[in-house]
Design a protein around this motif. Structure first.
Motif, PDB file in Angstrom:
ATOM      1  N   TRP A   1      -5.049   5.854   7.342  1.00 35.89           N
ATOM      2  CA  TRP A   1      -4.755   4.474   6.969  1.00 35.89           C
ATOM      3  C   TRP A   1      -4.134   3.770   8.157  1.00 35.89           C
ATOM      4  CZ3 TRP A   1       0.018   1.854   6.597  1.00 35.89           C
ATOM      5  CH2 TRP A   1      -0.039   0.605   5.968  1.00 35.89           C
TER       6      TRP A   1
ATOM      7  N   ILE B   1      -7.799  11.311  -0.763  1.00 34.73           N
ATOM      8  CA  ILE B   1      -6.525  10.612  -0.666  1.00 34.73           C
ATOM      9  C   ILE B   1      -6.294   9.873  -1.988  1.00 34.73           C
ATOM     10  CG2 ILE B   1      -7.576   8.550   0.358  1.00 34.73           C
ATOM     11  CD1 ILE B   1      -5.025   8.173   2.015  1.00 34.73           C
TER      12      ILE B   1
ATOM     13  N   HIS C   1       0.855  -1.188   0.000  1.00 36.94           N
ATOM     14  CA  HIS C   1       0.000   0.000   0.000  1.00 36.94           C
ATOM     15  C   HIS C   1       0.891   1.238   0.000  1.00 36.94           C
ATOM     16  CE1 HIS C   1      -3.252   2.748   1.305  1.00 36.94           C
ATOM     17  NE2 HIS C   1      -2.277   3.337   1.972  1.00 36.94           N
ATOM     18  N   LYS C   2       0.505   2.224  -0.779  1.00 36.90           N
ATOM     19  CA  LYS C   2       1.196   3.507  -0.789  1.00 36.90           C
ATOM     20  C   LYS C   2       0.151   4.580  -1.043  1.00 36.90           C
ATOM     21  CE  LYS C   2       5.263   5.765  -2.602  1.00 36.90           C
ATOM     22  NZ  LYS C   2       6.425   5.647  -3.482  1.00 36.90           N
ATOM     23  N   ASP C   3       0.225   5.698  -0.269  1.00 36.02           N
ATOM     24  CA  ASP C   3      -0.775   6.743  -0.460  1.00 36.02           C
ATOM     25  C   ASP C   3      -0.185   8.141  -0.385  1.00 36.02           C
ATOM     26  OD1 ASP C   3      -0.787   7.684   2.294  1.00 36.02           O
ATOM     27  OD2 ASP C   3      -2.080   6.006   2.814  1.00 36.02           O
ATOM     28  N   SER C   4      -1.015   9.125  -0.702  1.00 37.93           N
ATOM     29  CA  SER C   4      -0.582  10.519  -0.770  1.00 37.93           C
ATOM     30  C   SER C   4      -0.344  11.150   0.602  1.00 37.93           C
ATOM     31  CB  SER C   4      -1.611  11.343  -1.551  1.00 37.93           C
ATOM     32  OG  SER C   4      -2.886  11.254  -0.947  1.00 37.93           O
TER      33      SER C   4
ATOM     34  N   MET D   1      -8.670   1.994   5.455  1.00 36.56           N
ATOM     35  CA  MET D   1      -8.356   3.299   4.916  1.00 36.56           C
ATOM     36  C   MET D   1      -9.636   4.112   4.885  1.00 36.56           C
ATOM     37  SD  MET D   1      -6.673   4.483   1.327  1.00 36.56           S
ATOM     38  CE  MET D   1      -8.192   4.397   0.408  1.00 36.56           C
TER      39      MET D   1
ATOM     40  N   HIS E   1      -4.285   6.638  -3.539  1.00 34.13           N
ATOM     41  CA  HIS E   1      -3.591   5.457  -3.038  1.00 34.13           C
ATOM     42  C   HIS E   1      -3.512   4.402  -4.121  1.00 34.13           C
ATOM     43  CE1 HIS E   1      -6.696   2.260  -2.424  1.00 34.13           C
ATOM     44  NE2 HIS E   1      -7.474   3.289  -2.668  1.00 34.13           N
ATOM     45  N   CYS E   2      -2.628   3.460  -3.894  1.00 35.60           N
ATOM     46  CA  CYS E   2      -2.532   2.308  -4.789  1.00 35.60           C
ATOM     47  C   CYS E   2      -2.187   1.078  -3.965  1.00 35.60           C
ATOM     48  CB  CYS E   2      -1.505   2.534  -5.902  1.00 35.60           C
ATOM     49  SG  CYS E   2       0.162   2.803  -5.329  1.00 35.60           S
ATOM     50  N   GLU E   3      -2.667  -0.041  -4.439  1.00 34.51           N
ATOM     51  CA  GLU E   3      -2.349  -1.346  -3.879  1.00 34.51           C
ATOM     52  C   GLU E   3      -1.683  -2.120  -5.007  1.00 34.51           C
ATOM     53  OE1 GLU E   3      -3.047  -1.751  -0.702  1.00 34.51           O
ATOM     54  OE2 GLU E   3      -4.386  -0.021  -0.530  1.00 34.51           O
TER      55      GLU E   3
ATOM     56  N   ASN F   1       1.828   7.245   3.822  1.00 32.94           N
ATOM     57  CA  ASN F   1       1.730   5.895   4.382  1.00 32.94           C
ATOM     58  C   ASN F   1       2.204   4.892   3.343  1.00 32.94           C
ATOM     59  OD1 ASN F   1       0.394   6.620   6.883  1.00 32.94           O
ATOM     60  ND2 ASN F   1      -1.389   7.042   5.623  1.00 32.94           N
ATOM     61  N   GLU F   2       2.961   3.922   3.802  1.00 26.84           N
ATOM     62  CA  GLU F   2       3.427   2.855   2.930  1.00 26.84           C
ATOM     63  C   GLU F   2       3.578   1.609   3.776  1.00 26.84           C
ATOM     64  OE1 GLU F   2       7.282   2.035   0.095  1.00 26.84           O
ATOM     65  OE2 GLU F   2       6.604   4.102   0.371  1.00 26.84           O
TER      66      GLU F   2
END
Length: 104
Positions: A56, A26, A2-5, A20, A28-30, A8-9
């Motif tokens: 998150w 926000i 997970h990574k977001d604006s 989340m 984000h990508c998975e 958070n990773e």
């Protein structure tokens, strides 16, 4: 992964739980960094306050002595345990073997 604006990773491994809250916005990508296919189960639950700030969190699913028993993994109800969510909901999970039933 997970990574977001919000910065958070985190790597969510098999059996982990993440929550989340999109709230006011926000990105984000998975994504899968493994060599084998990834399976995931995703729920979308309406929030009590859609204009809340995004957040998150992630934790390991409670595994010890849980086979065949429900455990709270996320909840908007005080005292239920699990990751907190801003919703009138309680998400339960269990590890169940073929032919087994909940013992709760």
């Amino acid at each position: 992964m997970h990574k977001d604006s919000l910065g958070n990773e985190g790597r969510t491994v098999a059996g982990d739980v993440q929550v989340m809250r999109a709230g006011t916005g926000i990105f984000h990508c998975e994504f899968n960094r493994e060599d084998k296919p990834t399976r995931l189960f995703q729920l979308w639950i309406d929030m009590r306050a859609p204009d809340a700030s995004p957040r998150w969190a992630s934790t390991a699913f409670p595994k010890a002595n849980q086979t065949g028993r429900f455990a709270t993994v996320a909840s908007g109800r005080v005292g239920r345990g699990g990751l907190p969510i801003d919703a009138d909901a309680c998400v339960l999970g269990a590890t169940v073997r073929a032919g087994e039933q909940d013992r709760a």
